[in-house]
Scaffold this motif. Structure first.
Motif, short mmCIF file in Angstrom:
data_model
loop_
_atom_site.label_atom_id
_atom_site.label_comp_id
_atom_site.label_asym_id
_atom_site.label_seq_id
_atom_site.Cartn_x
_atom_site.Cartn_y
_atom_site.Cartn_z
N ASP A 86 -12.88 51.93 53.98
CA ASP A 86 -13.42 53.29 53.97
C ASP A 86 -14.60 53.37 54.95
O ASP A 86 -15.58 52.64 54.78
CB ASP A 86 -13.88 53.62 52.55
CG ASP A 86 -14.55 54.99 52.45
OD1 ASP A 86 -14.63 55.70 53.48
OD2 ASP A 86 -14.98 55.35 51.34
N LYS A 88 -16.95 55.25 55.11
CA LYS A 88 -18.22 55.51 54.43
C LYS A 88 -18.73 54.26 53.71
O LYS A 88 -19.88 54.22 53.27
CB LYS A 88 -18.07 56.65 53.42
CG LYS A 88 -17.76 57.99 54.07
CD LYS A 88 -17.73 59.11 53.04
CE LYS A 88 -17.11 60.38 53.62
NZ LYS A 88 -15.66 60.19 53.96
N ASN A 89 -17.84 53.29 53.56
CA ASN A 89 -18.23 52.05 52.91
C ASN A 89 -17.45 50.90 53.54
O ASN A 89 -16.56 50.33 52.92
CB ASN A 89 -17.96 52.13 51.40
CG ASN A 89 -18.46 50.91 50.66
OD1 ASN A 89 -19.35 50.21 51.15
ND2 ASN A 89 -17.87 50.62 49.51
#
Length: 151
Positions: A86, A88-89
């Motif tokens: 991800d 975002k991560n």
DNA sequence: GCCAACGTTGGC
DNA sequence: GCCAACGTTGGC
């Protein structure tokens, strides 16, 4: 730090802009953690040629930038693409290394002959990690063997 | 190309 | 959470 010279060799690092290259492609959590948690700016790295006719240490690099997301995990064209990561991560990290020296080549077979280096994680049975820690004592022995004099 | 030693995956 | 099957690594 292991690399297959057919992919990225010590000469490739030396030839890259400012001698800097991102250590992309690590896809093992333990190896990632070594980069993320233990490799600090200014630390030395031994550049190891693996999966080649004569594996061994070919040079020395310096950590130039500490852990940050490996861009290849988000590139669908890359063999290191990870659809499960991800943005975002990010799952996978890299450090940036800077070329320091190409050294007298030190074959794995020679490393194995040095009693003071028997503790190297690189040499342990079953080790397959592309990033392994080197203690300061081990580093001193290695640097002497490859005739590198550092402050 | 072989194979030991892992890590990962996915059914249950 | 277990664990068998599978994939990968990397020296030889």
């Amino acid at each position: 730090m292991k690399s297959e010279p057919s992919e990225v060799s010590i000469d490739d690092v030396a030839a890259s802009p400012d001698g800097k290259i991102g250590w992309f492609g690590v896809r093992n959590y333990e190896a990632r953690n070594f980069m993320r948690d233990d490799m600090k700016k200014g630390d030395l790295g031994f550049f190891y040629h693996s999966s080649c006719a004569v594996p061994g240490i070919a040079g020395v690099v310096v950590i130039d930038q500490e852990s940050h997301p490996d861009p290849t995990q988000f590139d669908p064209q890359s063999p290191y693409f990870d659809p499960k990561s991800d943005p975002k991560n990010p799952r996978w990290m890299q450090v940036q290394v800077r070329f320091l020296k190409k050294t007298t080549f030190l074959p794995l077979s020679k490393i194995r002959e040095v009693p003071e280096l028997a503790s190297l994680r690189l040499l342990q049975r079953g080790n397959r990690l592309s990033i392994t820690p080197v203690s300061s004592e081990e580093a001193r022995v290695l640097l002497a063997l490859i005739a590198v004099d550092l402050p």
